[in-house]
Each structure stands twice: as structure tokens, then as C-alpha cells.
Write a protein that holds these residues in place. Structure first.
Motif, PDB file in Angstrom:
ATOM      1  N   THR A   1       0.830  -1.200   0.000  1.00 17.55           N
ATOM      2  CA  THR A   1       0.000   0.000   0.000  1.00 17.55           C
ATOM      3  C   THR A   1       0.869   1.257   0.000  1.00 17.55           C
ATOM      4  OG1 THR A   1      -1.945   0.998   1.038  1.00 17.55           O
ATOM      5  CG2 THR A   1      -0.269   0.145   2.511  1.00 17.55           C
TER       6      THR A   1
ATOM      7  N   GLN B   1      -3.281   5.473   0.052  1.00 18.87           N
ATOM      8  CA  GLN B   1      -4.233   4.408   0.380  1.00 18.87           C
ATOM      9  C   GLN B   1      -4.398   4.292   1.885  1.00 18.87           C
ATOM     10  OE1 GLN B   1      -2.424   1.130  -1.670  1.00 18.87           O
ATOM     11  NE2 GLN B   1      -3.188   1.776  -3.673  1.00 18.87           N
TER      12      GLN B   1
ATOM     13  N   ILE C   1      -7.533   5.718  -6.338  1.00 21.31           N
ATOM     14  CA  ILE C   1      -7.215   5.012  -5.082  1.00 21.31           C
ATOM     15  C   ILE C   1      -8.337   4.041  -4.726  1.00 21.31           C
ATOM     16  CG2 ILE C   1      -6.840   5.300  -2.600  1.00 21.31           C
ATOM     17  CD1 ILE C   1      -5.560   8.072  -3.347  1.00 21.31           C
TER      18      ILE C   1
END
Length: 158
Positions: free
Chosen positions: A44, A48, A84
Motif C-alpha cells: 500500500t 491508500q 485510489i
């Protein structure tokens, strides 16, 4: 859009302002670069991470947030947020569902997988915060938070 004219700053005042904003730019870039290193095991990014954190808050965890509310809360563009959300949804970390009160609107919620991932991220996030703030006392951290909050408020009026 015409920008409001402000009184000209002296050379020294301009230099200080320039240094402040350049340091913020550098700090922001480093925060994303170094912060991502701490959560890379989860695949990630800090962007995020911010979305997951927004959705994990107790106030919104059950019902989620509308996309519009997420945009306002995170202060991001719809285009950036959509990218995202698409990535998080593809990993089954979030889901977008129709708002029960407004069928045209979508609510974004953490899935059980997303909730588990967020829980697992807490230790490395805390380690990142500790490492990044190691030279700041609690009073320094509070002062910095307050100063950044004042700057954010001022920037919304520019």
C-alpha cells in the motif's frame, strides 16, 4: 480567476515564506516516500493508508462515507480519489454501495479484509510516527499540529 493582490513582502519576508513552503514541500514528499516504506509489506501507499484510516474511524466505520465526504475530509480531487478507491476495491479492502438515503450517491466502506489489513498496519504506522517524531517533545508535536492547522485554515482562504 483573479488572485487577490497582497502587499509586497520585503526580501527577507519573502525568503522566509519561500523557505517555509519549500520545507513543507520537501517534508510532504519525504513523508510519502518514508511512510510508504513502513507499509510496503501490505502493498500500500500513504494515499491508500489515508483512505483506509478515514474509513476506519469509529464515527464512520459502520455506514462508511460518501465519496463527496471522503473528498472533503482528505482534501483530494475526485479523479485522484477514484484511482485510489479503484485499487482498494480491486483488492477487496473497500466496497462502494448505493447510499440508502440517496440512490445517486455511493458510500465507501471497509470490507472485513480491509478492516483486517488496517488492523495489521497499526504497528508499522506507529513505528513510522515514532521514528519521524523522535526529535520532537510532546509539546513540540502539539505546537506543530496547531501551527499546521492554522496554515491549513489560512490556505483554504487563499
Amino acid at each position: 480567476m483573479a488572485l487577490a493582490a497582497a502587499p509586497a513582502k520585503s526580501g527577507v519576508e519573502f525568503d522566509v515564506a519561500n523557505r517555509i513552503f519549500f520545507r513543507l514541500y520537501q517534508a510532504s514528499n519525504l513523508m510519502h516516500k518514508q511512510g510508504t516504506r513502513y507499509v510496503e509489506a501490505f502493498g500500500t501507499t500513504t494515499q491508500q493508508w489515508a483512505v483506509l484510516g478515514a474509513l476506519a474511524r469509529p464515527l464512520v466505520q459502520k455506514d462508511g462515507m460518501t465519496v463527496k465526504d471522503l473528498i472533503e475530509f482528505l482534501d483530494v480531487s475526485r479523479q485522484n480519489l477514484t484511482i485510489i478507491l479503484d485499487r482498494l476495491e480491486a483488492r477487496d479492502w473497500i466496497k462502494r454501495v448505493k447510499d440508502k438515503d440517496d440512490g445517486r450517491s455511493r458510500r465507501v466502506r471497509l470490507t472485513s479484509t480491509g478492516t483486517s489489513i488496517w488492523a495489521g498496519m497499526q504497528e508499522p504506522i506507529e513505528a513510522f510516527y515514532t521514528a519521524a517524531l523522535t526529535t520532537f517533545s510532546q509539546e513540540d508535536q502539539i505546537a506543530l499540529y496547531r501551527l499546521l492547522d492554522r496554515l491549513k485554515t489560512a490556505l483554504t482562504k487563499v
